[in-house]
Design a protein around this motif. Structure first.
Motif, PDB file in Angstrom:
ATOM      1  N   GLU A   1      -6.262   3.730   2.501  1.00 51.27           N
ATOM      2  CA  GLU A   1      -5.320   3.383   1.434  1.00 51.27           C
ATOM      3  C   GLU A   1      -5.990   2.543   0.359  1.00 51.27           C
ATOM      4  O   GLU A   1      -5.719   2.725  -0.835  1.00 51.27           O
TER       5      GLU A   1
ATOM      6  N   LEU B   1      -7.886   4.921  -1.855  1.00 50.00           N
ATOM      7  CA  LEU B   1      -7.010   5.715  -2.728  1.00 50.00           C
ATOM      8  C   LEU B   1      -6.478   4.853  -3.870  1.00 50.00           C
ATOM      9  O   LEU B   1      -6.348   5.315  -5.012  1.00 50.00           O
ATOM     10  N   ASN B   2      -6.183   3.577  -3.577  1.00 49.84           N
ATOM     11  CA  ASN B   2      -5.681   2.717  -4.633  1.00 49.84           C
ATOM     12  C   ASN B   2      -6.749   2.389  -5.650  1.00 49.84           C
ATOM     13  O   ASN B   2      -6.447   2.239  -6.831  1.00 49.84           O
TER      14      ASN B   2
ATOM     15  N   ASN C   1      -6.693   5.177  -7.949  1.00 45.47           N
ATOM     16  CA  ASN C   1      -5.545   5.084  -8.851  1.00 45.47           C
ATOM     17  C   ASN C   1      -5.833   4.134  -9.998  1.00 45.47           C
ATOM     18  O   ASN C   1      -5.495   4.421 -11.153  1.00 45.47           O
TER      19      ASN C   1
ATOM     20  N   PHE D   1      -1.979  11.782 -13.137  1.00 42.87           N
ATOM     21  CA  PHE D   1      -2.837  12.018 -11.971  1.00 42.87           C
ATOM     22  C   PHE D   1      -2.690  10.904 -10.954  1.00 42.87           C
ATOM     23  O   PHE D   1      -2.764  11.151  -9.746  1.00 42.87           O
ATOM     24  N   ALA D   2      -2.482   9.673 -11.424  1.00 37.70           N
ATOM     25  CA  ALA D   2      -2.266   8.581 -10.468  1.00 37.70           C
ATOM     26  C   ALA D   2      -1.007   8.847  -9.638  1.00 37.70           C
ATOM     27  O   ALA D   2      -0.996   8.620  -8.427  1.00 37.70           O
ATOM     28  N   LEU D   3       0.031   9.354 -10.304  1.00 38.28           N
ATOM     29  CA  LEU D   3       1.247   9.696  -9.543  1.00 38.28           C
ATOM     30  C   LEU D   3       0.943  10.778  -8.513  1.00 38.28           C
ATOM     31  O   LEU D   3       1.404  10.708  -7.365  1.00 38.28           O
ATOM     32  N   PHE D   4       0.158  11.778  -8.912  1.00 37.81           N
ATOM     33  CA  PHE D   4      -0.188  12.842  -7.957  1.00 37.81           C
ATOM     34  C   PHE D   4      -0.951  12.267  -6.761  1.00 37.81           C
ATOM     35  O   PHE D   4      -0.705  12.655  -5.608  1.00 37.81           O
ATOM     36  N   VAL D   5      -1.880  11.336  -7.042  1.00 38.35           N
ATOM     37  CA  VAL D   5      -2.649  10.753  -5.947  1.00 38.35           C
ATOM     38  C   VAL D   5      -1.737   9.961  -5.021  1.00 38.35           C
ATOM     39  O   VAL D   5      -1.911   9.956  -3.791  1.00 38.35           O
ATOM     40  N   ILE D   6      -0.720   9.289  -5.590  1.00 37.17           N
ATOM     41  CA  ILE D   6       0.212   8.539  -4.743  1.00 37.17           C
ATOM     42  C   ILE D   6       0.958   9.496  -3.817  1.00 37.17           C
ATOM     43  O   ILE D   6       1.149   9.230  -2.623  1.00 37.17           O
ATOM     44  N   VAL D   7       1.365  10.657  -4.349  1.00 36.94           N
ATOM     45  CA  VAL D   7       2.051  11.646  -3.512  1.00 36.94           C
ATOM     46  C   VAL D   7       1.125  12.127  -2.403  1.00 36.94           C
ATOM     47  O   VAL D   7       1.515  12.222  -1.228  1.00 36.94           O
ATOM     48  N   LEU D   8      -0.146  12.401  -2.763  1.00 37.52           N
ATOM     49  CA  LEU D   8      -1.113  12.836  -1.752  1.00 37.52           C
ATOM     50  C   LEU D   8      -1.289  11.771  -0.684  1.00 37.52           C
ATOM     51  O   LEU D   8      -1.384  12.084   0.506  1.00 37.52           O
ATOM     52  N   ALA D   9      -1.306  10.489  -1.106  1.00 36.32           N
ATOM     53  CA  ALA D   9      -1.481   9.420  -0.123  1.00 36.32           C
ATOM     54  C   ALA D   9      -0.294   9.363   0.821  1.00 36.32           C
ATOM     55  O   ALA D   9      -0.461   9.123   2.020  1.00 36.32           O
ATOM     56  N   ALA D  10       0.900   9.605   0.288  1.00 39.42           N
ATOM     57  CA  ALA D  10       2.078   9.584   1.157  1.00 39.42           C
ATOM     58  C   ALA D  10       1.995  10.705   2.189  1.00 39.42           C
ATOM     59  O   ALA D  10       2.235  10.483   3.387  1.00 39.42           O
ATOM     60  N   ALA D  11       1.585  11.908   1.749  1.00 41.37           N
ATOM     61  CA  ALA D  11       1.452  13.010   2.704  1.00 41.37           C
ATOM     62  C   ALA D  11       0.379  12.694   3.735  1.00 41.37           C
ATOM     63  O   ALA D  11       0.565  12.921   4.940  1.00 41.37           O
TER      64      ALA D  11
END
Lengths: 120, 186
Positions: free
Chosen positions: A35, A38-39, A42, A63-73
């Motif tokens: 995490e 990933l941050n 971001n 793209f930062a929002l997309f990375v946050i979604v990927l991190a959640a998955a």
């Protein structure tokens, strides 16, 4: 605004994440270090949105929002794997996991079958 | 040094300090709580960098959901409450690679940007980001939604062993019966 400050922050956080992934034995702590990495990415993306004037505005933040979604998955599947590992081996130490399968795969699967049957 | 620079410096110092504690602390639960501090400081960084929506999504998803999930995992794996000594591997290679990555990237970025200044762009409000996502980035958005769905299904299948193994298990049980009956007759 001097972009070098958030860039250096992100670089240091990424290094800390790499260090944590390689250093920690507990799988949950390894996920926490992922995490951190990933941050850091971001922060790089959001800062790049202020320094680079792209054709499409706010691309970095999208793209930062997309990375946050990927991190959640990633965290959902990762924790499911960690919990399954704990159920099978009663440990979450990543260097206790054998990378090569045991010669008889049926033996490796026995505890799971016994566990799930005992759970019923 | 403007006010934004001072804020960025302070928040960055907090984030890096909390990150150091995340990867060095001996307490599992405290690592999760330091992660909250680190992610919160990064959300503040995003606010200063005029990315409003990303900052609030960060607070919602990371601090709200991801850290809670991680703390649940810490509890479900029956982690000891106090300090534990077996959290770390002997780690010179880790320090070498991690320090190399961090300091190398730092040197690269410092060399690229020096002490230059930029003006902040217009704030990334939900309206502007929504326009971008649903006009220019619709396809990645849809792919991501499919990915989230598959991750959801994958997590469910992984965490319930009676779903994936139901059929082979019955076969195995039936096979055991078939195998054991001749054995019994012998």
């Amino acid at each position: 605004m001097r972009p070098v400050i958030p860039y250096v922050t992100a670089a240091l956080l990424f290094g800390l994440g790499v260090y944590g992934v390689l250093r920690r034995r507990n799988a949950v702590l390894v996920l926490m270090s992922v995490e951190l990495m990933l941050n850091a990415v971001n922060l790089i993306l959001v800062t790049a949105d202020t320094t680079a004037r792209a054709v499409l505005p706010h691309s970095g933040q999208v793209f930062a929002l997309f990375v946050i979604v990927l991190a959640a998955a990633e965290i959902g599947v990762g924790l499911a794997i960690v919990l399954q590992l704990y159920r099978l081996r009663a440990t979450v130490a990543v260097d206790d996991v054998p990378l090569t399968e045991s010669p008889d795969p049926v033996d490796g699967r026995e505890p799971a079958v016994a566990d799930s049957e005992a759970g019923r | 040094m403007t006010g934004a620079d001072v804020l960025l410096l302070a928040l960055g110092a907090v984030a890096v300090g909390a990150g150091v504690l995340v990867v060095t602390t001996k307490h599992l639960v405290r690592a999760g709580l330091y992660l909250v501090v680190c992610l919160g400081a990064l959300a503040g960084d995003f606010l200063v960098l005029s990315a409003e929506l990303v900052a609030w999504v960060q607070v919602l998803i990371y601090v709200g959901a991801v850290v809670v999930l991680l703390l649940f995992a810490v509890m479900l794996t029956r982690a000891p409450i106090g300090a534990s000594d077996d959290l770390d591997r002997p780690g010179w290679p880790a320090a070498l690679i991690g320090g190399g990555a961090g300091l190398g990237l730092t040197a690269l970025l410092v060399d690229a940007y020096r002490w230059s200044t930029v003006t902040l762009p217009s704030a990334g409000t939900a309206e502007r980001l929504g326009e971008q996502i649903f006009q220019s980035w619709v396809l990645p958005f849809e792919v991501l939604s499919v990915l989230l769905l598959s991750a959801l299904v994958g997590a469910i299948v992984l965490s319930r062993p009676d779903i994936g193994r139901a059929a082979p298990q019955r076969d195995g049980a039936a096979g055991d019966l078939v195998d054991s009956e001749p054995g019994g007759r012998r």
